[in-house]
Design a protein around this motif. Structure first.
Motif, PDB file in Angstrom:
ATOM      1  N   UNK A   1       2.140  14.673 -39.002  1.00 41.48           N
ATOM      2  CA  UNK A   1       1.740  13.903 -37.969  1.00 41.48           C
ATOM      3  C   UNK A   1       2.561  12.632 -37.965  1.00 41.48           C
ATOM      4  N   UNK A   2       2.149  11.609 -37.285  1.00 44.44           N
ATOM      5  CA  UNK A   2       2.820  10.219 -36.980  1.00 44.44           C
ATOM      6  C   UNK A   2       2.838   9.359 -38.172  1.00 44.44           C
ATOM      7  N   UNK A   3       4.316   8.842 -38.272  1.00 41.79           N
ATOM      8  CA  UNK A   3       4.592   8.344 -39.436  1.00 41.79           C
ATOM      9  C   UNK A   3       5.161   7.016 -39.190  1.00 41.79           C
ATOM     10  N   UNK A   4       4.825   6.496 -38.315  1.00 44.73           N
ATOM     11  CA  UNK A   4       5.091   4.961 -37.769  1.00 44.73           C
ATOM     12  C   UNK A   4       6.598   4.690 -37.924  1.00 44.73           C
ATOM     13  N   UNK A   5       7.568   5.929 -37.735  1.00 41.44           N
ATOM     14  CA  UNK A   5       9.032   5.785 -38.135  1.00 41.44           C
ATOM     15  C   UNK A   5       9.606   4.971 -39.215  1.00 41.44           C
ATOM     16  N   UNK A   6       8.726   4.656 -40.139  1.00 38.29           N
ATOM     17  CA  UNK A   6       9.109   3.950 -41.258  1.00 38.29           C
ATOM     18  C   UNK A   6       9.949   5.032 -42.274  1.00 38.29           C
TER      19      UNK A   6
ATOM     20  N   UNK B   1       9.756   2.185 -48.512  1.00 39.47           N
ATOM     21  CA  UNK B   1       8.178   2.399 -47.834  1.00 39.47           C
ATOM     22  C   UNK B   1       7.145   2.397 -48.810  1.00 39.47           C
ATOM     23  N   UNK B   2       7.569   3.111 -49.958  1.00 41.11           N
ATOM     24  CA  UNK B   2       6.508   2.872 -51.056  1.00 41.11           C
ATOM     25  C   UNK B   2       6.437   1.591 -51.611  1.00 41.11           C
ATOM     26  N   UNK B   3       7.519   0.928 -51.591  1.00 46.57           N
ATOM     27  CA  UNK B   3       7.493  -0.635 -52.136  1.00 46.57           C
ATOM     28  C   UNK B   3       6.952  -1.428 -51.052  1.00 46.57           C
ATOM     29  N   UNK B   4       6.602  -0.856 -50.148  1.00 55.45           N
ATOM     30  CA  UNK B   4       6.103  -1.707 -48.740  1.00 55.45           C
ATOM     31  C   UNK B   4       7.135  -2.991 -48.396  1.00 55.45           C
TER      32      UNK B   4
END
Length: 333
Positions: free
Chosen positions: A144-149, A246-249
């Motif tokens: 699904x949608x992944x916010x393009x991150x 992304x995992x590290x925000x």
């Protein structure tokens, strides 16, 4: 827990660059496929494996093109479809890249016979495993949608899923990281073996000065396939960097340069392979140019040919080398 990152907004220029990369990859993969269809004498086993890699890259580029064009902002039916196709094709590309490296290792280093059994094994793993993972991800509604991150406009793993990190690993990142480790090891072993063979040949060359020239077991075209893992790592590393960010925000995941590199890296594999194995391979390049020139020549001369019955087109088979003559050419590319 820190708040999740906002969606990455894609600039028009970023989308344009990635779309061009998708188109170039589609053209490159298509040229590789056409070269296999037009010239059967070029269908060596390494190029046969490259053919399957090109099929995966073509499907991947097409699905990414649609995703970037749409620039999804929510999960929809076409988002899921695009995400499933790109997941399957992208994962399959990982497996075929590792299959090529393994084939080169077995033939060059081990000297093992590679019959249809090994090829069937490659097919079962490189198509079957990605298909099983993709079907499971779709059935469990993880695409699904992944916010393009972790993408560039296209859909992949839905970030709303509680176990989205696990599915990101299963649908690509585990195999990508495995390739980063496996491919350099195989490449180094192949390169060391080739260097030892060259050193041994140099030692006995004075004794064999009157003997025929040494014919390597692998053509230069086969050796060029070694470059696939190197280019693969260079192109794919950017998506891994954004995944870790992304995992590290980290807000650095939305850096414009990193987004563009990610988009090009995920979509340009087919174009890179075309540059190496069509444009930079003398035999294939010569045949392609000859084919294009013949097409233009036929289009320009056909009306004149009909008006002048005494002129006859040259028979193409007289100048086309037979299989025995073609093998040395292939070995010199």
């Amino acid at each position: 827990m820190p708040a999740p990152l906002p969606p990455t907004e894609l600039l028009g220029s970023e989308r344009a660059v990635v779309l061009v990369s998708c188109v170039l990859s589609c053209v490159g993969s298509s040229l590789l496929l056409c070269s296999q269809a037009l010239w059967p004498e070029l269908r060596t086993r390494p190029r046969q494996l490259l053919l399957y890699l090109s099929l995966a890259d073509l499907l991947s580029a097409l699905s990414y093109f649609y995703g970037v064009l749409q620039d999804f902002d929510r999960t929809s039916w076409d988002c899921v479809l695009q995400g499933a196709l790109s997941t399957f094709a992208n994962t399959s590309s990982f497996f075929w890249t590792m299959a090529i490296a393994l084939y080169l290792y077995l033939t060059i280093v081990r000297g093992s016979p590679t019959g249809t059994g090994l090829l069937c094994c490659f097919h079962a793993v490189s198509w079957g495993v990605p298909l099983g993972i993709t079907v499971a991800a779709v059935a469990l509604k993880k695409i699904g949608y992944d916010a393009s991150n972790v993408s560039v406009g296209w859909c992949w793993v839905n970030l709303d899923a509680e176990d989205h990190v696990l599915w990101m690993l299963l649908t690509g990142k585990v195999w990508e990281i495995l390739a980063y480790v496996t491919l350099p090891v195989l490449y180094i072993l192949i390169k060391k073996h080739i260097n030892r063979a060259h050193a041994a040949l140099s030692e006995y060359r004075p004794i064999l000065s009157g003997a025929p020239a040494f014919q390597p077991r692998t053509s230069i075209a086969d050796k060029k396939l070694i470059l696939i893992p190197v280019i693969f790592i260079f192109l794919r590393i950017w998506s891994t960097v954004r995944f870790v960010l992304t995992l590290c925000n980290s807000p650095a995941v939305q850096n414009s340069a990193l987004v563009v590199l990610h988009g090009i890296g995920n979509t340009f594999q087919g174009g890179a392979n075309c540059i190496m194995f069509v444009l930079c391979t003398r035999v294939v390049r010569a045949r392609l140019l000859s084919f294009i020139c013949c097409c233009k020549h036929d289009e320009g001369d056909w009306p004149w040919q009909r008006s002048n019955s005494s002129w006859q087109r040259p028979e193409p088979h007289k100048d086309v080398p037979g299989p025995e003559q073609t093998k040395p050419l292939l070995s010199s590319t």
